[in-house]
Write a protein that holds these residues in place. Structure first.
Motif, mmCIF file in Angstrom:
data_model
loop_
_atom_site.group_PDB
_atom_site.id
_atom_site.type_symbol
_atom_site.label_atom_id
_atom_site.label_comp_id
_atom_site.label_asym_id
_atom_site.label_seq_id
_atom_site.Cartn_x
_atom_site.Cartn_y
_atom_site.Cartn_z
ATOM 1 N N TYR A 166 -0.238 -3.813 -12.426
ATOM 2 C CA TYR A 166 -1.060 -5.611 -12.075
ATOM 3 C C TYR A 166 -1.407 -5.769 -10.387
ATOM 4 O O TYR A 166 -1.637 -6.831 -10.207
ATOM 5 C CB TYR A 166 0.527 -6.015 -12.401
ATOM 6 N N TYR A 167 -0.511 -4.498 -9.647
ATOM 7 C CA TYR A 167 -0.604 -5.139 -8.437
ATOM 8 C C TYR A 167 -2.623 -5.096 -8.239
ATOM 9 O O TYR A 167 -3.067 -6.107 -6.779
ATOM 10 C CB TYR A 167 0.242 -4.027 -7.571
ATOM 11 N N SER A 168 -3.433 -3.834 -9.251
ATOM 12 C CA SER A 168 -4.568 -4.057 -8.468
ATOM 13 C C SER A 168 -5.162 -5.701 -8.603
ATOM 14 O O SER A 168 -6.641 -5.445 -8.468
ATOM 15 C CB SER A 168 -4.905 -2.946 -8.928
ATOM 16 N N ILE B 102 -2.933 2.093 -3.077
ATOM 17 C CA ILE B 102 -3.651 3.817 -2.877
ATOM 18 C C ILE B 102 -2.294 4.857 -3.052
ATOM 19 O O ILE B 102 -2.456 5.421 -3.478
ATOM 20 C CB ILE B 102 -4.628 4.277 -1.674
ATOM 21 N N SER B 103 -1.359 4.311 -2.072
ATOM 22 C CA SER B 103 0.029 4.995 -2.122
ATOM 23 C C SER B 103 0.232 5.426 -3.601
ATOM 24 O O SER B 103 0.902 6.256 -4.177
ATOM 25 C CB SER B 103 1.268 4.705 -1.553
ATOM 26 N N LEU B 104 -0.054 4.335 -4.511
ATOM 27 C CA LEU B 104 0.505 4.090 -6.144
ATOM 28 C C LEU B 104 -0.106 5.411 -7.081
ATOM 29 O O LEU B 104 0.182 5.557 -7.608
ATOM 30 C CB LEU B 104 0.970 3.021 -6.555
ATOM 31 N N LEU C 121 1.718 -6.357 -0.790
ATOM 32 C CA LEU C 121 1.664 -7.663 -0.664
ATOM 33 C C LEU C 121 3.238 -8.102 -0.394
ATOM 34 O O LEU C 121 3.547 -9.719 -0.212
ATOM 35 C CB LEU C 121 1.276 -7.755 -1.996
ATOM 36 N N GLY C 122 4.271 -7.854 -0.780
ATOM 37 C CA GLY C 122 5.515 -7.673 -0.546
ATOM 38 C C GLY C 122 5.969 -8.479 0.566
ATOM 39 O O GLY C 122 7.128 -8.942 0.443
ATOM 40 N N ASN C 123 5.257 -7.816 1.753
ATOM 41 C CA ASN C 123 5.115 -8.089 3.180
ATOM 42 C C ASN C 123 4.446 -9.534 2.809
ATOM 43 O O ASN C 123 5.511 -10.769 4.228
ATOM 44 C CB ASN C 123 4.867 -7.212 4.013
ATOM 45 N N VAL C 124 3.347 -9.946 2.894
ATOM 46 C CA VAL C 124 2.957 -10.876 3.116
ATOM 47 C C VAL C 124 2.730 -12.108 2.630
ATOM 48 O O VAL C 124 3.105 -13.588 2.754
ATOM 49 C CB VAL C 124 1.393 -10.793 3.895
ATOM 50 N N GLY D 202 11.624 4.374 -4.908
ATOM 51 C CA GLY D 202 11.712 4.560 -6.228
ATOM 52 C C GLY D 202 10.889 5.509 -6.901
ATOM 53 O O GLY D 202 10.774 5.831 -8.231
ATOM 54 N N PHE D 203 9.386 4.965 -6.502
ATOM 55 C CA PHE D 203 8.500 5.126 -7.165
ATOM 56 C C PHE D 203 7.374 7.069 -6.965
ATOM 57 O O PHE D 203 6.268 6.911 -7.027
ATOM 58 C CB PHE D 203 7.117 4.457 -7.045
ATOM 59 N N GLY D 204 8.443 7.024 -6.195
ATOM 60 C CA GLY D 204 7.408 8.657 -5.679
ATOM 61 C C GLY D 204 7.078 9.152 -4.936
ATOM 62 O O GLY D 204 5.901 9.845 -4.973
HETATM 63 N N1 PFF Z 1 6.294 -1.445 -0.798
HETATM 64 C C1 PFF Z 1 4.122 -2.532 -1.448
HETATM 65 C C2 PFF Z 1 4.577 -4.191 -0.965
HETATM 66 O O1 PFF Z 1 5.435 -4.644 -0.390
HETATM 67 O O2 PFF Z 1 3.308 -4.669 -0.996
HETATM 68 C C3 PFF Z 1 4.710 -2.140 -2.550
HETATM 69 C C4 PFF Z 1 4.774 -1.067 -2.684
HETATM 70 C C5 PFF Z 1 4.057 -0.017 -2.739
HETATM 71 C C6 PFF Z 1 5.648 -0.405 -3.672
HETATM 72 C C7 PFF Z 1 4.222 1.226 -3.359
HETATM 73 C C8 PFF Z 1 5.978 1.009 -4.363
HETATM 74 C C9 PFF Z 1 5.365 1.482 -3.898
HETATM 75 F F1 PFF Z 1 5.439 2.844 -4.340
#
Ligand code: PFF
Length: 452
Positions: A101-103, A322-324, A24-27, A226-228
């Motif tokens: 909240y991302y989901s 899925i990575s989170l 979501l951060g990119n798009v 930062g989130f491992g």
């Molecule tokens: N990088 C993802 C984004 O730009 O939407 C968000 C994200 C995913 C942040 C996974 C941190 C993470 F560990």
């Protein structure tokens, strides 16, 4: 416990990491941030942030993960510095928190794919956003999104995450290129490009105090630092990969997708005379459907483009989600010998519950996002960079060199990490903490107004 899984191919790992970074951060955030903050001038700052701060920090996570061969929390014990486990724990907690909240937003996006197909999302964009973004329907969509995320993670590294992202990431790029080509044919395209990319150093300079930390924060978030997560993904690597080459590939691909998204979104808005606005949820979820509805073809074209566009956003959000979840699942699986599938289901249930407030009211979503991005993320990155730069030292250099085609760069990397990167992140943390705790209007210690 059976043998710990690994990625089947090097490209599998790279695609999974790109899948995590591209989200979501990119798009959603990146195109608007760029256009609001000086276009190409902002892009230069962002590129600097990615290459000089983001990439060395990404390599720090890779070094920890691959050397430790275990989850982001267990890694510190495996590296012989057990007291530092808190660094990993902060990250994994932040991953979990963010996923909640991302989901919820992922759920909205799923509703927008459906709403584009039926045409309801385009018929009354504002009303549709209101209906989708909060309340019980949002809770339901959030549940579905969490369920799909759990399903993929439960299948494991090879059969779940690697397989899924190998399909998802090329699809994102191919579909975005298709959409950008289509957007280029629209009448307002060149104006859109101009708004997106015209270098405006004046705007950048005038707002430097807020824009610079924002650009650095966005670079860190966008690279999933930062989130491992990157520690966890690198822990499934064999020793023969070149970490710097893979890291650079991931950083470049991530920026490329952000720019590509801008080349889709801004011509679309300009072609239909829709104000690009400030970005944020309104930009993607109201302005885009408004622009789509105005496309020629009696609504059919708009619906088709809508399905593809929100389809891309959905895939991007899912491959990050899925990575989170994996960051937390890997910890429980590695450290407590739990079965992967039930662990994923259990954690999914907790994530779902934690996300319910955000699904019920977007003010909660903003609050969760603020804590994650301005507090947990920079603090986690700061502590990790300190650890790798000043504590791991020689071991970090050795790991950087393993399999590396550019082994000679190792000392320079460590030096940049322990000085430039550390300094910049300290400033970002300080500015954020100042905002958080000393500025009443923006302070997140204040419960959001509508909730009081
Ligand atoms: N990088 C993802 C984004 O730009 O939407 C968000 C994200 C995913 C942040 C996974 C941190 C993470 F560990």
């Amino acid at each position: 416990m059976g043998e710990r899984e690994t990625w089947t191919t090097r490209i599998g790992f790279v695609l999974a990491a790109i899948g995590s970074a591209v989200g979501l951060g990119n798009v959603w955030r990146f195109p608007f941030q760029t256009s609001a903050n000086g276009g190409a001038a902002f892009l230069i700052v962002y590129l600097f942030a990615v290459l000089v701060i983001g990439l060395p920090a990404l390599l720090a996570e890779f070094v920890v993960g691959r050397r430790a061969n275990t989850s982001a929390i267990g890694a510190f014990r495996a590296l012989g510095r057990p007291a530092w486990w808190v660094v990993g724990a902060t990250g994994v907690f932040a991953a979990f928190w963010t996923l909640s909240y991302y989901s919820v937003i992922g759920g909205w996006v799923a509703r927008y794919v459906a709403g584009s197909a039926t045409g309801t999302a385009l018929a009354a964009p504002e009303a549709y956003f209101g209906a989708v973004s909060a309340g019980l329907p949002a809770v339901g969509a959030h549940a579905v999104f969490v369920l799909i995320t759990v399903g993929i993670v439960a299948l494991g590294i090879e059969d779940g995450i690697e397989l899924a992202t190998t399909v998802m990431v090329p699809s994102i790029v191919a579909l975005l290129i298709g959409l950008a080509a289509f957007a280029a044919t629209l009448p307002g395209a060149s104006e859109g490009y101009a708004f997106f990319l015209t270098p405006d150093f004046g705007t950048l300079a005038a707002n430097a105090v807020t824009v610079l930390p924002d650009a650095f924060g966005q670079a860190l978030f966008s690279l999933s630092l930062g989130f491992g997560v990157m520690i966890t993904y690198a822990s499934y690597l064999g020793a023969d990969d070149s970490l710097p080459v893979d890291g650079l590939t991931i950083a470049v691909a991530n920026t490329f997708v952000g720019v590509l998204a801008g080349l889709v979104v801004l011509p679309l808005l300009f072609a239909q005379g829709v104000p690009a606005g400030e970005g944020g949820p309104g930009a993607v979820f109201v302005a885009i459907p408004t622009a789509l509805a105005a496309l020629p073809g009696g609504g059919l074209l708009g619906r088709i483009v809508g399905i593809v566009f929100f389809g891309v956003v959905f895939i991007a959000a899912l491959s990050s989600a899925i990575s989170l979840l994996e960051a937390a699942v890997a910890y429980l699986v590695d450290s407590y010998d739990l079965e992967r599938a039930p662990t994923a289901v259990g954690l999914g249930a907790v994530v779902f519950a934690l996300g319910v407030p955000s699904a019920l009211d977007t003010a909660w979503l903003d609050w969760f996002d603020g804590i994650a991005v301005t507090l947990l993320l920079p603090v986690a990155v700061l502590s990790l960079v300190t650890f790798v730069g000043w504590v791991l030292g020689r071991d970090a250099i050795a790991e950087f060199r393993t399999g590396s085609g550019v082994a000679a760069l190792a000392p320079a990397w460590l030096w940049v990490l322990r000085t430039v990167v550390l300094l910049v992140v300290v400033v970002v943390v300080a500015l954020n903490l100042h905002d958080l705790f000393l500025t009443p209007e923006t302070g997140y210690y204040v419960v959001p107004e509508p909730l009081r």
